[in-house]
Design a protein around this motif. Structure first.
Motif, PDB file in Angstrom:
ATOM      1  N   SER A 128       0.832  -1.199   0.000  1.00  0.00           N
ATOM      2  CA  SER A 128       0.000   0.000   0.000  1.00  0.00           C
ATOM      3  C   SER A 128       0.872   1.256   0.000  1.00  0.00           C
ATOM      4  CB  SER A 128      -0.895   0.022   1.234  1.00  0.00           C
ATOM      5  OG  SER A 128      -0.101   0.182   2.413  1.00  0.00           O
ATOM      6  N   ILE A 129       0.234   2.408  -0.224  1.00  0.00           N
ATOM      7  CA  ILE A 129       0.955   3.682  -0.196  1.00  0.00           C
ATOM      8  C   ILE A 129       1.579   3.910   1.175  1.00  0.00           C
ATOM      9  CG2 ILE A 129       0.635   6.192  -0.203  1.00  0.00           C
ATOM     10  CD1 ILE A 129      -1.347   5.840  -2.485  1.00  0.00           C
ATOM     11  N   GLY A 130       0.814   3.641   2.239  1.00  0.00           N
ATOM     12  CA  GLY A 130       1.332   3.860   3.586  1.00  0.00           C
ATOM     13  C   GLY A 130       2.547   3.009   3.883  1.00  0.00           C
ATOM     14  N   THR A 131       2.481   1.720   3.514  1.00  0.00           N
ATOM     15  CA  THR A 131       3.613   0.817   3.747  1.00  0.00           C
ATOM     16  C   THR A 131       4.817   1.208   2.900  1.00  0.00           C
ATOM     17  OG1 THR A 131       2.115  -1.003   4.288  1.00  0.00           O
ATOM     18  CG2 THR A 131       4.368  -1.588   3.687  1.00  0.00           C
ATOM     19  N   THR A 132       4.576   1.580   1.660  1.00  0.00           N
ATOM     20  CA  THR A 132       5.679   1.977   0.779  1.00  0.00           C
ATOM     21  C   THR A 132       6.362   3.236   1.296  1.00  0.00           C
ATOM     22  OG1 THR A 132       4.429   1.055  -1.076  1.00  0.00           O
ATOM     23  CG2 THR A 132       6.323   2.423  -1.617  1.00  0.00           C
ATOM     24  N   GLY A 133       5.587   4.142   1.898  1.00  0.00           N
ATOM     25  CA  GLY A 133       6.187   5.343   2.482  1.00  0.00           C
ATOM     26  C   GLY A 133       7.195   5.027   3.571  1.00  0.00           C
ATOM     27  N   LEU A 134       7.089   3.823   4.165  1.00  0.00           N
ATOM     28  CA  LEU A 134       8.037   3.417   5.207  1.00  0.00           C
ATOM     29  C   LEU A 134       9.440   3.186   4.650  1.00  0.00           C
ATOM     30  CD1 LEU A 134       5.859   0.954   7.322  1.00  0.00           C
ATOM     31  CD2 LEU A 134       6.443   3.332   7.835  1.00  0.00           C
ATOM     32  N   ILE A 135       9.573   3.076   3.324  1.00  0.00           N
ATOM     33  CA  ILE A 135      10.910   2.976   2.723  1.00  0.00           C
ATOM     34  C   ILE A 135      11.733   4.195   3.099  1.00  0.00           C
ATOM     35  CG2 ILE A 135      12.152   3.062   0.518  1.00  0.00           C
ATOM     36  CD1 ILE A 135       9.911   1.302  -0.650  1.00  0.00           C
ATOM     37  N   ILE A 136      11.129   5.373   2.968  1.00  0.00           N
ATOM     38  CA  ILE A 136      11.830   6.609   3.336  1.00  0.00           C
ATOM     39  C   ILE A 136      12.051   6.671   4.840  1.00  0.00           C
ATOM     40  CG2 ILE A 136      11.799   9.121   3.148  1.00  0.00           C
ATOM     41  CD1 ILE A 136      11.925   7.565   0.479  1.00  0.00           C
ATOM     42  N   THR A 137      11.040   6.235   5.593  1.00  0.00           N
ATOM     43  CA  THR A 137      11.157   6.248   7.055  1.00  0.00           C
ATOM     44  C   THR A 137      12.313   5.374   7.528  1.00  0.00           C
ATOM     45  OG1 THR A 137       8.770   6.604   7.260  1.00  0.00           O
ATOM     46  CG2 THR A 137       9.933   5.796   9.213  1.00  0.00           C
ATOM     47  N   MET A 138      12.450   4.172   6.973  1.00  0.00           N
ATOM     48  CA  MET A 138      13.520   3.276   7.384  1.00  0.00           C
ATOM     49  C   MET A 138      14.894   3.842   7.034  1.00  0.00           C
ATOM     50  SD  MET A 138      12.441   0.605   9.012  1.00  0.00           S
ATOM     51  CE  MET A 138      13.632  -0.712   8.810  1.00  0.00           C
ATOM     52  N   THR A 139      14.992   4.480   5.875  1.00  0.00           N
ATOM     53  CA  THR A 139      16.261   5.087   5.495  1.00  0.00           C
ATOM     54  C   THR A 139      16.631   6.196   6.474  1.00  0.00           C
ATOM     55  OG1 THR A 139      15.676   4.660   3.185  1.00  0.00           O
ATOM     56  CG2 THR A 139      17.527   6.116   3.575  1.00  0.00           C
ATOM     57  N   GLN A 140      15.666   7.024   6.804  1.00  0.00           N
ATOM     58  CA  GLN A 140      15.931   8.119   7.732  1.00  0.00           C
ATOM     59  C   GLN A 140      16.169   7.613   9.148  1.00  0.00           C
ATOM     60  OE1 GLN A 140      12.510  10.615   6.998  1.00  0.00           O
ATOM     61  NE2 GLN A 140      13.590  11.793   5.435  1.00  0.00           N
TER      62      GLN A 140
END
Length: 405
Positions: free
Chosen positions: A57-69
């Motif tokens: 989902s969009i929300g889960t995919t947004g976690l890609i940036i969160t994990m990097t940060q």
């Protein structure tokens, strides 16, 4: 280097270059910072593509940036303080090589779980940029520190902005995995260049590692200017991350329906923010830090107001990108120029205190942006990002009741 005076390493008589803004080593460090931090942003214009590839989902995919940060925050806490303790050239090159390993892991990922872990590793090791920036401050001539930091940060900011463009173009032609293989090769080359070009310089602290980390708390307690600049930086980067995490989702949908490469090209508009870095550094050197901070923070609020009200008009988005990048990046340079005057012996730990909070703001912004977009669309995103800017500006107004810069 030619036309340079010399300073000495903190613990020996080894001569070190004394940097002016136009010295070759400044440009090398600027490019290295840009290439290192670019790794945090290659995924941003690809989020909707990665959502399709991994079936998330969009929300889960947004976690890609969160994990990097999040990885970057951990690196700031665990790795960057070592710049005050260890030999800096060796530290920087080892960490840069580690980034190449994380990038190769991302390129070979077959599922979202492995990809997220690779993003965590990429973020953890991309902090080489934040060892280089205080290193440049150590080497800079007195009276030109703001200009040197501004020049190095210009390279870092261009890396952030061009990463999105390069990523989108490569992905459209060769696929998303090619983006991360390209980045892997870049980091291997950078490791060799930095080993050959950087001077040998050891930090002067002789604390144990736990004591070194613990001393960051004392810096936060003893330096009110550091605390104030942390607030500006954290809120500014939260706004910035809200926008860039959400932009790909907005532009991939009607009325835009843009490809990865077109979405990536929006990063070029942020070049104005990188160009403002040197200008902001000069503002600090001339003593205009306070008023400059207020003006730059106000641009963040204005940017989100424009983009929120006119989200279906391309020109409004373009103007908003420029204003947001100039406001956030310029205020960030002023923050760094101020904090690096506080304690010359603790610049790496000051960097840790500031940048950990800074990227924590980014984690909050990116983690919330995807879900807010799902629930409230671009209007909700605009309110979220603009609110962070408003809070920062209101806090800036309290400076006039203090003597703080």
């Amino acid at each position: 280097m030619t036309n340079q005076t010399s300073i000495h390493d903190e613990q020996s008589s080894t001569p070190l270059p004394s940097l002016k803004p136009n010295n070759l080593l400044v440009y090398v460090m600027a490019i290295a910072c840009g290439m290192a931090v670019a790794n945090l942003y290659y995924a941003q214009p690809l989020l909707h593509t990665l959502a399709e590839v991994f079936g998330t989902s969009i929300g889960t995919t947004g976690l890609i940036i969160t994990m990097t940060q999040l990885g970057y925050v951990l690196g700031l806490v665990l790795i960057v303080p070592l710049g005050d303790l260890l030999e800096r050239r060796r530290l920087i090159t080892i960490v840069t090589a580690g980034t190449a390993i994380g990038l190769a892991g991302a390129a070979m990922s077959t599922g979202i779980g492995i990809f997220l872990l690779s993003c965590l590793a990429i973020g953890l090791t991309a902090v080489a940029a934040q060892v280089l920036v205080p290193f440049a401050a150590v080497l800079a001539e007195e009276g030109q520190r703001g200009a040197v930091i501004g020049r190095v940060m210009s390279g870092l900011l261009l890396g952030i902005l061009l990463a999105r463009t390069v990523s989108g173009l490569i992905a459209d032609v060769y696929g998303w995995q090619a983006v991360f293989w390209f980045a892997t090769f870049s980091m291997l080359v950078q490791t060799v260049v930095l080993w050959k070009m950087l001077p040998v310089s050891r930090g002067q602290m002789r604390l144990s590692y736990p004591a070194l980390i613990g001393s960051i708390v004392h810096l936060l307690r003893d330096e009110p200017l550091l605390r104030r600049r942390i607030v500006y930086g954290t809120l500014g980067f939260a706004s910035f991350s809200v926008f860039w995490t959400s932009l790909a989702f907005l532009l991939a949908r009607p009325p835009y329906s843009y490809s990865d490469s077109l979405i990536g090209l929006f990063g070029l508009l942020g070049a104005a923010g990188a160009l403002s870095a040197s200008f902001a550094g000069k503002l600090h050197d001339k003593g205009h830090t306070r008023i400059g901070t207020g003006l730059l923070l106000s641009l963040i609020m204005i940017a989100f107001a424009i983009m929120g009200l006119f989200s279906t008009h391309l020109i409004a988005i373009l103007i908003g990108v420029v204003l947001l990048d100039v406001g956030q990046q310029g205020s960030h340079i002023l923050n760094q120029s101020v904090i690096y005057t506080l304690n010359p012996e603790a610049r790496s730990r000051i960097t840790t205190a500031y940048m950990t909070s800074f990227f924590f703001g980014g984690v909050v912004g990116s983690a919330s942006a995807g879900y807010v977009f799902e629930l409230a669309g671009w209007t909700g995103v605009s309110w979220l990002g603009g609110s962070f800017g408003i809070i920062a500006f209101l806090y800036w107004l309290t400076e006039f009741k203090t003597k703080q810069a």
